[in-house]
Design an enzyme around this catalytic site. Structure first.
Site, short mmCIF file in Angstrom:
data_model
loop_
_atom_site.label_atom_id
_atom_site.label_comp_id
_atom_site.label_asym_id
_atom_site.label_seq_id
_atom_site.Cartn_x
_atom_site.Cartn_y
_atom_site.Cartn_z
CG ASP A 69 -8.70 2.65 4.48
OD1 ASP A 69 -9.70 2.47 4.26
OD2 ASP A 69 -7.97 3.87 4.33
CG ASP A 70 -3.85 2.05 7.28
OD1 ASP A 70 -4.08 2.03 6.45
OD2 ASP A 70 -3.41 2.80 7.63
CG HIS A 119 -4.79 1.42 1.57
ND1 HIS A 119 -5.11 2.69 1.27
CD2 HIS A 119 -4.49 1.81 3.05
CE1 HIS A 119 -5.24 3.49 2.48
NE2 HIS A 119 -4.71 2.81 3.54
CG HIS A 123 -0.37 3.00 4.07
ND1 HIS A 123 0.44 4.59 4.94
CD2 HIS A 123 -2.12 3.17 3.99
CE1 HIS A 123 -0.95 4.55 5.22
NE2 HIS A 123 -1.81 4.18 4.72
CG HIS A 214 -7.38 3.49 10.01
ND1 HIS A 214 -7.92 4.44 9.99
CD2 HIS A 214 -6.82 3.06 8.87
CE1 HIS A 214 -7.67 5.17 9.26
NE2 HIS A 214 -6.04 4.46 8.95
#
Length: 242
Positions: A69-70, A119, A123, A214
């Site tokens: 993620d991210d 995503h 965020h 991540h």
């Protein structure tokens, strides 16, 4: 899952109210219990309280999914190099702003055959408090960046922080996304000890597990190095979220 929780909670409250004759404090207690269940359901994506999410794969073989993620970030190329060296495909849930910052890395993720999910664009730390329209905007803006940067579309979506609520559920439905969660959470963004992160992931693995990592730090890269050795030693194969 949410239906079972509601039924159990309803039966519990009725029995509790009947036993204690429905006093003010009994009703207050039931209200607080209900609030606690809602909060729990909002933050535990595995419960499927507001949104049914993919959290694992039903399989009889030893296989797991690596999800990141991210990103993309300055560290993502190292992750891609390592995955390429080991001939492993992963799933990257990308943030729109980060794609704009590292367009070449995003294009590389696509070209090397990894799966990609949405995503959101920013965020936001306020994700759990955004309106349905704002959540739709976050998802669609990220879609637009993906299309512009990589000529790429995805129907996969991972809620930031794993937070879900009625507004997010409506946004997922209106944008035609499939929500993807996990059943092995590394906590690599809040845990400093690499060995502790590695042990947590390795201990939690089951057949069909979806692992949350991540691609945002050297720390997690080092964890991944050890994790890939573990997967090979324990004869785990990998799959992507398709």
């Amino acid at each position: 899952m949410k239906h079972y929780l509601f039924i159990l909670f309803y039966l519990f409250c009725n029995a509790f109210i009947y036993a204690f004759q429905g006093t003010f404090w009994v009703y207050l207690f039931c209200f607080l219990m209900f609030s606690a269940i809602v909060v729990w359901g909002s933050f535990d994506i595995g419960l499927g309280y507001f949104v049914n999410s993919i959290t694992h794969k039903k399989t009889k073989i030893k296989e797991v999914a690596l999800t990141f993620d991210d990103g993309p970030t300055e560290f993502t190329p190292k992750f891609l190099d390592l995955l390429q060296e080991n001939n492993i495909k992963a799933t990257f849930f990308c943030i729109g702003k980060q794609i704009e910052k590292y367009p070449e890395t995003f294009q590389r993720i696509i070209s090397e055959g990894h799966t990609i999910g949405n995503h959101t664009y920013s965020h936001s730390n306020q994700t759990g408090f955004l309106s349905t329209s704002k959540m739709i905007e976050e998802i669609e803006k990220c879609d637009g960046v993906m299309l512009k940067t990589g000529n790429f579309k995805t129907d996969l979506y991972r809620p930031p922080f794993g937070v879900t609520n009625p507004n997010i559920a409506k946004a997922i439905n209106k944008t035609g996304k499939k929500s993807v969660g996990w059943n092995v959470r590394s906590l690599d963004t809040i845990t400093e000890d690499e060995n502790k992160i590695y042990r947590k992931v390795a201990k939690g693995l089951q057949k069909g597990s979806i692992i949350l990592l991540h691609d945002t730090s050297e720390k997690t890269y080092n964890v991944l190095v050890n994790l890939l050795v573990f997967l090979e030693r324990e004869k785990y194969s990998t799959f992507t979220i398709e």
